[in-house]
Design an enzyme around this catalytic site. Structure first.
Site, mmCIF file in Angstrom:
data_model
loop_
_atom_site.group_PDB
_atom_site.id
_atom_site.type_symbol
_atom_site.label_atom_id
_atom_site.label_comp_id
_atom_site.label_asym_id
_atom_site.label_seq_id
_atom_site.Cartn_x
_atom_site.Cartn_y
_atom_site.Cartn_z
ATOM 1 N N LYS A 172 0.825 -1.191 0.247
ATOM 2 C CA LYS A 172 0.462 -0.073 -0.205
ATOM 3 C C LYS A 172 0.771 0.833 0.127
ATOM 4 O O LYS A 172 0.602 2.122 -1.212
ATOM 5 C CB LYS A 172 -1.332 0.166 1.643
ATOM 6 C CG LYS A 172 -1.859 -1.014 1.384
ATOM 7 C CD LYS A 172 -3.121 -1.101 2.410
ATOM 8 C CE LYS A 172 -4.122 -2.351 2.246
ATOM 9 N NZ LYS A 172 -4.456 -3.015 3.714
ATOM 10 N N GLN A 215 -5.068 -1.876 9.810
ATOM 11 C CA GLN A 215 -4.804 -3.086 8.696
ATOM 12 C C GLN A 215 -5.659 -3.768 10.397
ATOM 13 O O GLN A 215 -4.967 -3.991 11.300
ATOM 14 C CB GLN A 215 -2.869 -3.111 9.013
ATOM 15 C CG GLN A 215 -2.905 -4.216 8.240
ATOM 16 C CD GLN A 215 -3.074 -4.547 6.462
ATOM 17 O OE1 GLN A 215 -3.387 -3.477 6.713
ATOM 18 N NE2 GLN A 215 -3.620 -5.912 5.955
ATOM 19 N N ASP A 233 -11.374 2.755 3.739
ATOM 20 C CA ASP A 233 -11.597 0.833 3.904
ATOM 21 C C ASP A 233 -13.313 0.905 3.915
ATOM 22 O O ASP A 233 -13.748 -0.648 3.423
ATOM 23 C CB ASP A 233 -11.201 -0.042 4.985
ATOM 24 C CG ASP A 233 -10.155 -0.410 5.044
ATOM 25 O OD1 ASP A 233 -9.110 -0.954 3.934
ATOM 26 O OD2 ASP A 233 -8.978 -0.380 5.653
HETATM 27 N N1 GUN Z 1 -6.598 -6.954 5.971
HETATM 28 C C1 GUN Z 1 -6.489 -7.465 4.774
HETATM 29 N N2 GUN Z 1 -7.346 -6.961 3.824
HETATM 30 C C2 GUN Z 1 -7.595 -6.034 4.659
HETATM 31 C C3 GUN Z 1 -8.181 -4.135 3.688
HETATM 32 O O1 GUN Z 1 -8.488 -4.375 2.862
HETATM 33 N N3 GUN Z 1 -7.829 -3.572 4.727
HETATM 34 C C4 GUN Z 1 -7.405 -3.429 6.484
HETATM 35 N N4 GUN Z 1 -7.251 -2.479 6.514
HETATM 36 N N5 GUN Z 1 -6.726 -4.571 6.367
HETATM 37 C C5 GUN Z 1 -7.141 -5.623 5.350
#
Ligand code: GUN
Length: 282
Positions: free
Chosen positions: A49, A93, A116
């Site tokens: 990311k 996360q 998200d």
């Molecule tokens: N962990 C696995 N996929 C995601 C996601 O799309 N967002 C977040 N914040 N954590 C994750």
């Protein structure tokens, strides 16, 4: 032979567009990432990311916290990021380390920074058909279908998996686009009978080999959201790719299908959050 839905190529185009749009802003967008603990997969996701954001002219600030961080300290950090004028988006996360409860943390996010789309207000707006942000993976799936001109209206869309992150919101988005949706899950009876009726079959379970050739209607679009790591370290989806490929009309590879689209949609949400906060969008 199915047409392969090239998520990597499409995501690359989306990123180029985002780069242009962020360059037009007076101040680059800023994403704050909260990463607690040492989960190896999370470390890799967060690095990905950070790299994506850098490519697109989005600043990131990652708060790395020890696995032993307290719920109160995590909440205090979220609160300070909510109030930080320079921060446009906040991403916590998941999964959080054992002993921490994700729900109150996600509920504490400022909804206008919730890139998200995890906050109940944003989930509720989505359910009402008035989304502020689109959850990244479901949005990526729709962009992939649209890019390959696979129609949704009036088609039977069968979604396997009712998770809060993928299956449920995807069923809502497909319904909003006039698809006829069947949402299947672990208690569904005679799954193959349902999947064989699907014009669009989407699997988001995390069970390699779940979708066999016999479960696919000839010519159907098969979207494989899962990412399963095998004992050999290789990534596979839920579909038996070599068996399904000759039957399906369209098929996503894993990796290189939905995954890159999810990442691109996060960048779109960060740009959107920045514009919303700065009054450039309403
Ligand atoms: N962990 C696995 N996929 C995601 C996601 O799309 N967002 C977040 N914040 N954590 C994750």
């Amino acid at each position: 032979m199915a047409v392969k839905l090239d998520g990597a190529a499409l995501a690359s185009n989306i990123k180029a567009q985002i780069r242009e749009e962020t360059a037009a802003l007076a101040r680059p967008p800023m994403l704050a990432v909260v990463l607690a603990g040492e989960d190896p997969a999370s470390q890799i996701y967060v690095r990905g990311k950070e790299r994506d954001c850098a490519e697109c002219g989005i600043r990131t600030r990652t708060h790395r916290l020890p696995a032993e961080v307290s719920q109160a300290d995590l909440l205090a950090l979220v609160d300070s990021l909510n109030r930080d004028e320079d921060v446009d988006g906040v991403l916590v996360q998941l999964p959080l380390p054992e002993g921490l409860d994700a729900r109150p943390i996600l509920h504490a996010l400022a909804p206008e920074k919730d890139v998200d789309c995890f906050h109940p207000l944003n989930a509720g707006l989505l359910a009402l058909g008035e989304p502020r942000f689109l959850p990244c993976t479901p949005a990526g799936v729709l962009e992939l279908l649209d890019a390959y001109e696979i129609p949704i209206r009036g088609r039977h869309c069968v979604v396997i998996g009712r998770s809060r992150l993928v299956g449920r919101p995807l069923a809502q988005l497909l319904t909003a686009r006039d698809g006829t949706v069947t949402l299947c899950h672990s208690k569904t009876r005679d799954l193959p009978n349902l999947t064989r009726q699907a014009d669009i079959l989407i699997s988001a379970v995390g069970q390699p080999g779940l979708v066999t050739a016999e479960m696919v209607k000839p010519g159907a679009a098969v979207i494989d959201v899962a990412m399963n790591r095998g004992a050999d370290g290789k990534l596979t989806g839920d579909a038996d790719f070599p068996a399904v490929e000759p039957v399906a009309g369209f098929l996503t590879p894993v990796p290189g299908g939905v995954g890159p689209m999810t990442r691109a949609c996060l960048l779109q949400n960060v740009l959107r959050a920045a514009r919303l906060r700065r009054g450039i969008l309403c």
